[in-house]
Design a protein around this motif. Structure first.
Motif, short mmCIF file in Angstrom:
data_model
loop_
_atom_site.label_atom_id
_atom_site.label_comp_id
_atom_site.label_asym_id
_atom_site.label_seq_id
_atom_site.Cartn_x
_atom_site.Cartn_y
_atom_site.Cartn_z
N HIS A 3 -4.85 3.78 -6.02
CA HIS A 3 -3.59 4.55 -6.04
C HIS A 3 -2.84 4.37 -7.36
CE1 HIS A 3 -3.21 6.24 -2.05
NE2 HIS A 3 -3.32 5.08 -1.44
N HIS A 36 -8.44 -0.21 -2.81
CA HIS A 36 -7.75 1.04 -2.44
C HIS A 36 -6.36 1.09 -3.10
CE1 HIS A 36 -6.76 4.31 0.53
NE2 HIS A 36 -5.54 3.87 0.30
N HIS A 83 0.83 -1.20 0.00
CA HIS A 83 0.00 0.00 0.00
C HIS A 83 0.86 1.25 0.00
CE1 HIS A 83 -2.19 3.20 2.41
NE2 HIS A 83 -2.67 3.26 1.20
N GLU A 121 0.90 4.03 -2.89
CA GLU A 121 0.60 5.44 -2.61
C GLU A 121 1.72 6.32 -3.16
OE1 GLU A 121 -1.05 6.20 1.23
OE2 GLU A 121 -0.19 8.20 1.30
N GLU A 177 -4.91 9.48 -4.77
CA GLU A 177 -5.33 9.27 -3.37
C GLU A 177 -6.86 9.34 -3.27
OE1 GLU A 177 -3.09 9.20 -0.50
OE2 GLU A 177 -4.88 8.71 0.65
FE LIG Z 1 -3.77 4.99 0.61
#
Ligand SMILES: [Fe+2]
Ligand SMILES: [Fe+2]
Length: 208
Positions: free
Chosen positions: A60, A56, A10, A14, A32
């Protein structure tokens, strides 16, 4: 993947998303925002927290392929020529190729496929493959809604940002054509929560 690995993946996702957003002040925080909106919709649809976390991460990374598109096209003011649009349309495949060497992004969690198909349309008129309906991976269908919402709320060289209610109305209008209606319904349930997230993420920006 194990929790510790997923946390690191993650963080790297990001970071890569920040790298692509840094190319253009208009798209600051776009990746984001797409990550956060995608996750919220996924949870509302009943996905497990872990599956929503995967969405998620894909959020990104969705536009990472834009790193391979010349800035002269990405930042062009005014309409794109057919040739320029053909170049833009390569970014999902470029993104998939960029993350392919990372096994936990290209494996069975489907992140690479979500990146590859995030510009497909529910009616089959999207790209790169013209997939329709449930042939489009679920995560890609969720990202499509989140991506459009975030993009409509940001200024572009050729248009001003929409306000939040106006952008939501446009998402609703495109249910069944551009977007999976089931996903639009889930988004409508979390629209106020999403607005709250976006407000807290933007210190200065378009009216919401
Ligand atoms: Fe994130
Ligand atoms: Fe994209």
């Amino acid at each position: 993947m194990p929790d510790a690995v997923q946390m690191t993946v993650h963080q790297l996702a990001e970071s890569l998303g920040n790298a692509i957003d840094a190319k253009d002040h208009c798209t600051r925080s776009h990746s984001e925002e797409v990550a956060v909106i995608t996750q919220a919709i996924g949870l509302q649809m009943g996905l497990s927290p872990r599956s929503a976390d995967i969405l998620h991460i894909a959020g990104h990374l969705h536009d990472i392929g834009k790193i391979g598109i010349p800035d002269s096209i990405l930042k062009k003011r005014g309409p794109l020529t057919d040739e320029e649009f053909a170049v833009i349309k390569q970014h999902p495949a470029m993104g998939a190729a960029i993350i392919e060497p990372v096994t936990c992004l290209s494996g069975k969690n489907g992140i690479m496929k979500m990146v590859l198909h995030h510009h497909e349309r529910f009616d089959g008129r999207g790209y790169p493959d013209g997939l329709a309906g449930e042939d489009i991976p679920l995560g890609a269908r969720v990202i499509a809604v989140a991506d459009s919402l975030s993009a409509m709320l940001q200024d572009r060289p050729y248009r001003r940002a929409r306000d939040y209610e106006n952008a939501v109305a446009e998402i609703e209008r495109c249910a069944g054509t551009q977007f999976d209606p089931r996903i639009v319904s889930a988004f409508m349930e979390v629209r106020d929560t999403v607005r709250g997230y976006l407000l807290s993420m933007r210190e200065m920006c378009a009216p919401l």
